[in-house]
Every structure is written in structure tokens, then in C-alpha cells.
Design an enzyme around this catalytic site. Structure first.
Site, PDB file in Angstrom:
ATOM      1  N   ARG A  29       0.837  -1.200   0.000  1.00  0.00           N
ATOM      2  CA  ARG A  29       0.000   0.000   0.000  1.00  0.00           C
ATOM      3  C   ARG A  29       0.870   1.247   0.000  1.00  0.00           C
ATOM      4  O   ARG A  29       1.789   1.370   0.794  1.00  0.00           O
ATOM      5  CB  ARG A  29      -0.899   0.023   1.243  1.00  0.00           C
ATOM      6  CG  ARG A  29      -1.786  -1.206   1.295  1.00  0.00           C
ATOM      7  CD  ARG A  29      -2.742  -1.175   2.458  1.00  0.00           C
ATOM      8  NE  ARG A  29      -3.560  -2.386   2.433  1.00  0.00           N
ATOM      9  CZ  ARG A  29      -4.498  -2.690   3.335  1.00  0.00           C
ATOM     10  NH1 ARG A  29      -4.729  -1.846   4.342  1.00  0.00           N
ATOM     11  NH2 ARG A  29      -5.202  -3.790   3.229  1.00  0.00           N
ATOM     12  N   ARG A  67       2.591   1.699  10.258  1.00  0.00           N
ATOM     13  CA  ARG A  67       2.036   1.944   8.927  1.00  0.00           C
ATOM     14  C   ARG A  67       3.144   1.778   7.913  1.00  0.00           C
ATOM     15  O   ARG A  67       3.861   2.719   7.610  1.00  0.00           O
ATOM     16  CB  ARG A  67       1.447   3.357   8.863  1.00  0.00           C
ATOM     17  CG  ARG A  67       0.633   3.653   7.611  1.00  0.00           C
ATOM     18  CD  ARG A  67       0.081   5.067   7.641  1.00  0.00           C
ATOM     19  NE  ARG A  67      -0.881   5.267   8.703  1.00  0.00           N
ATOM     20  CZ  ARG A  67      -2.167   4.956   8.615  1.00  0.00           C
ATOM     21  NH1 ARG A  67      -2.653   4.463   7.507  1.00  0.00           N
ATOM     22  NH2 ARG A  67      -2.985   5.159   9.637  1.00  0.00           N
ATOM     23  N   GLU A 124      -5.721  -0.890  14.702  1.00  0.00           N
ATOM     24  CA  GLU A 124      -6.560  -1.759  13.885  1.00  0.00           C
ATOM     25  C   GLU A 124      -5.730  -2.913  13.328  1.00  0.00           C
ATOM     26  O   GLU A 124      -4.703  -2.709  12.688  1.00  0.00           O
ATOM     27  CB  GLU A 124      -7.141  -0.944  12.724  1.00  0.00           C
ATOM     28  CG  GLU A 124      -8.007  -1.778  11.808  1.00  0.00           C
ATOM     29  CD  GLU A 124      -8.288  -1.072  10.477  1.00  0.00           C
ATOM     30  OE1 GLU A 124      -8.246   0.167  10.446  1.00  0.00           O
ATOM     31  OE2 GLU A 124      -8.539  -1.784   9.505  1.00  0.00           O
ATOM     32  N   SER A 126     -10.181  -5.807   9.710  1.00  0.00           N
ATOM     33  CA  SER A 126     -11.400  -5.166   9.258  1.00  0.00           C
ATOM     34  C   SER A 126     -12.283  -6.305   8.794  1.00  0.00           C
ATOM     35  O   SER A 126     -11.874  -7.095   7.955  1.00  0.00           O
ATOM     36  CB  SER A 126     -11.080  -4.244   8.081  1.00  0.00           C
ATOM     37  OG  SER A 126     -11.666  -3.009   8.275  1.00  0.00           O
ATOM     38  N   ARG A 157       1.131  -5.055  13.275  1.00  0.00           N
ATOM     39  CA  ARG A 157       0.542  -4.446  14.468  1.00  0.00           C
ATOM     40  C   ARG A 157       0.339  -5.479  15.577  1.00  0.00           C
ATOM     41  O   ARG A 157       0.328  -5.129  16.760  1.00  0.00           O
ATOM     42  CB  ARG A 157      -0.768  -3.745  14.110  1.00  0.00           C
ATOM     43  CG  ARG A 157      -0.505  -2.520  13.234  1.00  0.00           C
ATOM     44  CD  ARG A 157      -1.767  -1.834  12.821  1.00  0.00           C
ATOM     45  NE  ARG A 157      -1.473  -0.748  11.874  1.00  0.00           N
ATOM     46  CZ  ARG A 157      -2.396  -0.136  11.149  1.00  0.00           C
ATOM     47  NH1 ARG A 157      -3.670  -0.486  11.248  1.00  0.00           N
ATOM     48  NH2 ARG A 157      -2.051   0.827  10.318  1.00  0.00           N
TER      49      ARG A 157
END
Length: 429
Positions: free
Chosen positions: A267, A282, A354, A357, A396
RNA sequence: GGUGGGAUGGCUGAGUGGACGAAAGCGGCGGUCUUGAAAACCGUUGUGGCGCAAGUCACCGUGGGUUCGAAUCCUACUCCCACCGCCA
């Protein structure tokens, strides 16, 4: 995408959804084009019907060895007219489709209205936040001291926010992947797949990454010698795995289908620089184990709940504290009708991150990718519902593990479920 | 990278300009027969769009083209298969 007929008949409801999601789409233009398209189509098809009729007559005349040249001359003009009108209709339809692809999914009714992540609904929390009698170090300090992540050299070979896992860090990644895949395949009934890590444009469009979010994607294989090539590095395994059945009609007794896959995810995180980017939080390339379900519409919400549980099980087994939140309207991703996030507790910085999802897309992706099933033999095909959840994203989780299980001396304990995958090791350092 | 062969409905596979939305077989569904099942036999069975409807249009890998008319002819592309070369 959303059904054109639905938009036509519920334009105001769609308008409200766009406002609630604080997003914009050329809705009025769409309605206008749709009206034009249907008028054009009806007229053109009347002409075509006539053309087909006369063509039959010409065939008949020829068979009877009669002269048809006069009729053919007349038809030449009509043929030209039809060609032009058809081209117009096709243009209108492709303009319509282009707009349709930019309209987000309709939120499921339980979705709370909201204007920021603060409006997400906390559904539950799990575990107790650890208390500690020494100062907790952030994960990047622990990782560097243990020499299990090299941020500098990752950035050297690929750029900032690319990292190098090293030694037991690399092994920990591998252990987590193995542990998660084993859990989902043996306990939760998923079939493991290992898909391509690149995807073409139709595939990227099928799950909703394109056309709206192209700037977030890494594009590859495109250079002067190969201008038409159109491959992207996948941002999530959701993309190749959901599209596995694109264009297919599944039999109802194949459903539900549960797939799980490990892939790296790529990403660009365009525009996210400087925001929560320290350490592993990130990064442009990260590992993830994903779960994807294909279900009937009747069962998709029950399947959504069990999917969430499957993802939660990962964190419970690792003994990590987490909470589940439901996305509010503005937080809901483009393709989702309903979405839960699982957020793991990172104790050093005292914040939730997070790691999963968990979304039900209903027929939104299935309509784009044309994935259907036949409810019973002889019945008309219908769109399946697609769902997916991370199960889970790794970096994470590594953050949470390092910060949660750190000792005062800088070493880090390993949860029991990971020890077999780490060669029996009980701690790092 | 080179050469050759392909792509047709859920599947196999015929079709080389009009009678083809498409033969035949398999599979599916319904029925006859049977205590039940199998076999046999009969019937049925693609998808999508527009339209209140009658109906109509489109779809034979994809995009262009030729023609009054294209699954069929021309053209470009994509993918699959085989063999050769190269290679982890």
C-alpha cells in the site's frame, strides 16, 4: 457496485448515503444519462427489429431467386443509422458504468451515523489492560534492541516505511503466519489458498480498489515497451481471492465457501506520511492472513458474525487485549455494507491499533465481479454475498506482542501458542 | 523468446454468410414404469438489457471492421494447450 435499477428507483436514498459518507458522485448526471440511454435504446431496438425483419425477407427473395437489390439499397441507409445510434447508446452506457463504479455501497441499517472515527460504536472489549511496575518501551525501541527489525536498512533498499525483519523477528513473522493459517484451516473450516501477489485491472475493479483508489496502489510491469500492461501489487489478499470466482455461476451446495490466504500486502499509503507512521504501525509492505467468504444473501449476516469470531480467536489465543468497534457511516469503506474493526491494545503508547477489518459487502463486489450462484437447479442465478476479514494483519500484532510481553530487562516473552512455531523458544532476547 | 493448435451454453462438442440462441451427448429438473431405487422411455433445461405489458434487442474469448444480414469472413488483442529455447 450498486444496482442501477435500485439507484433509479431510490435516488433520494442514494443521495442521502452519499452525504452521510461525505463522498461525492455524479448522481444527477447518472440519472440524466440513464434516461437518455433508455430512450436511445428503445428507439434503436425498434429499428433493429425492423432490420431483422427485412433481412429475413431478403433471404426469402434470394432463395426464390428473385431480385432484392432495391430492398438492399434501402437497408443500407437504415443499417448506417442503426450503427450510429448503437454507438451512441454504447457511449452512454459506458459513461453510466463509469459513474456507477464510483458510487459506494449502501450501509446496512445498523450502521451508526457519524462524522469521524469517534462515532464508531464500541461493540465489546476483551482482556484486561496489563499493569506494570516499570516504564514500558515502545515497540520500535524493543525491536531495535533485540535486533529483530532493521528500519534503516529496509528504508535503504526500498524507501521509508519499508522494514527488514531479521533473525527472530523474521522467524516471528513466519511463526505468526503458520499459526494463523493452521488455526483457520483446522479449527474454523477454511481452505488455504496461495494466490498471485499481483492483480490485473478487472480484478482490482471487482473488489472496488479501482477506479477510485488507483493512487493508493503500487503499479508494476508498466514501461515503454509494455504500455498496455496493467498489473498492480495487491493491497490485500481480498483482491485475488474474492475474484477467484469472477464470472462464474456457483452451485448452491458449494456455498458457503471459506478461503484463507497468506499474502504480503502493498500500500502506498498516499497522504498518510507523518501520521502514526513510527515503527511498524504503517508500512508499505506488510504480511497478512486473510479470510474470505462467499455466501448466500440469506446467511451473510450470520456468517459475518462468525467471521468476526474467527478473527477474534487469533488475538484471544495470543492473549492480547482488544476491542471491537462497528464503523459509522463516514468510516465505512467504499465497498462495505457493514464493517467491524478489531483493534489490538498497544500498552506502551496506550492506544488501540486496527489489526482486522471484518466486512460484509453483500452483493456489491459480486455485482462488479459477476459472481453468482444458482439458488436451486433451474432457478435464475443470483449474486452471492462476499465477506472478508483480516485474520490478522501481522506488524501491528507484533507491536502488541512486543509491548505487552516485554520484561524490564528488554526481553520479550512468547505466548504459549507461538512457542511450537518458534522452535520451543519461550522468549526473545 | 520461437513455432503450431485452440477458445461455442453447467460440462463435452458440432456448426465456415440468411432456415442458428445454436445439433448431439452428458449433467440437472419433471414425469411414466417400480414397494423403493437403478435402467429404459417421454418431456423440459443458457445469460443479460429495455418495456406496465405484449414484446423486443443483445450475447458463440475481447475490441474494431466488411455486409442488407456474421458463431461463420477480415483485423488487432487476451487467455489456454503442445513442442523448442532460456531459466529459479
Amino acid at each position: 457496485m450498486v444496482d442501477l435499477k435500485f439507484i433509479r428507483e431510490n435516488t433520494d436514498a442514494v443521495r442521502k448515503v452519499l452525504a452521510d459518507r461525505q463522498t461525492d458522485a455524479a448522481l444527477d448526471e447518472l440519472i440524466d444519462l440513464d434516461t437518455q440511454w433508455r430512450e436511445n435504446l428503445t428507439h434503436t431496438q425498434t429499428l433493429q427489429a425492423h432490420q431483422n425483419q427485412v433481412s429475413q425477407q431478403i433471404a426469402q427473395l434470394k432463395k426464390e431467386k428473385q431480385d432484392a437489390s432495391e430492398t438492399i439499397a434501402e437497408m443500407r441507409k437504415l443499417s448506417q443509422d442503426i450503427k450510429e445510434r448503437t454507438a451512441e447508446a454504447n457511449k452512454l452506457k459506458s459513461d453510466i458504468d463509469a459513474i456507477l463504479l464510483t458510487i459506494p455501497n449502501m450501509p446496512e441499517e445498523s450502521t451508526p451515523y457519524g462524522t469521524s472515527e469517534d462515532d464508531n460504536t464500541e461493540i465489546k472489549t476483551w482482556g484486561e489492560k496489563p499493569s506494570c511496575d516499570f516504564d514500558l518501551k515502545p515497540h520500535w525501541e524493543i525491536a531495535e534492541q533485540l535486533d529483530i527489525v532493521d528500519f534503516q536498512r529496509g528504508a535503504k533498499v526500498a524507501g521509508s516505511n519499508f522494514v527488514l525483519f531479521k533473525g527472530l523477528g523474521a522467524k516471528l513473522e513466519r511463526a505468526l503466519i503458520q499459526f494463523m493459517l493452521d488455526l483457520h484451516t483446522t479449527e474454523h473450516g477454511y481452505t488455504e489458498v496461495s494466490p498471485p501477489f499481483v492483480a490485473n485491472r478487472p480484478t482490482m475493479t471487482g473488489t472496488g480498489q479501482l477506479p477510485k483508489f488507483e493512487s493508493d496502489m503500487y503499479r508494476c510491469d508498466r514501461h515503454e515497451e509494455n504500455p498496455d500492461s496493467d498489473l498492480f501489487l495487491i493491497p490485500t489478499a481480498e483482491v485475488p481471492v474474492t475474484n477467484l470466482f469472477a464470472g462464474e455461476i456457483l452451485s448452491v451446495d458449494e456455498l458457503p465457501i471459506y478461503y484463507t490466504a497468506y499474502t504480503p500486502c502493498f500500500r502506498r499509503e498516499a497522504g498518510a506520511y507523518g501520521k502514526d507512521t513510527r515503527g511498524l504501525q504503517r508500512i508499505h509492505q506488510f504480511d497478512k492472513v486473510e479470510m474470505v467468504k462467499f455466501t448466500t444473501p440469506e446467511t451473510s449476516y450470520a456468517e459475518h458474525e462468525s467471521l468476526l469470531k474467527n478473527a477474534e480467536t487469533v488475538l484471544q489465543a495470543l492473549g492480547l487485549v482488544y476491542r471491537v468497534v462497528q464503523h459509522c457511516t463516514v468510516e465505512l469503506s467504499f465497498a462495505a455494507a457493514k464493517c467491524y474493526d478489531i483493534e489490538v491494545w498497544a500498552p506502551a503508547r496506550e492506544r488501540y491499533l486496527e489489526v482486522s477489518s471484518c466486512s460484509n459487502f453483500e452483493a456489491f463486489q459480486a455485482r462488479r465481479a459477476n459472481i453468482r450462484y444458482r439458488p436451486e437447479a433451474g432457478a435464475k442465478p443470483e449474486f452471492v454475498h462476499t465477506l472478508n476479514a483480516s485474520g490478522t494483519a501481522l506488524p501491528r500484532v507484533v507491536i502488541a506482542l512486543l509491548e505487552t510481553y516485554q520484561n524490564a530487562d528488554g526481553t520479550v516473552r512468547l505466548p504459549a501458542v507461538l512457542q511450537p512455531y518458534m522452535g520451543g523458544l519461550k522468549q526473545i532476547g
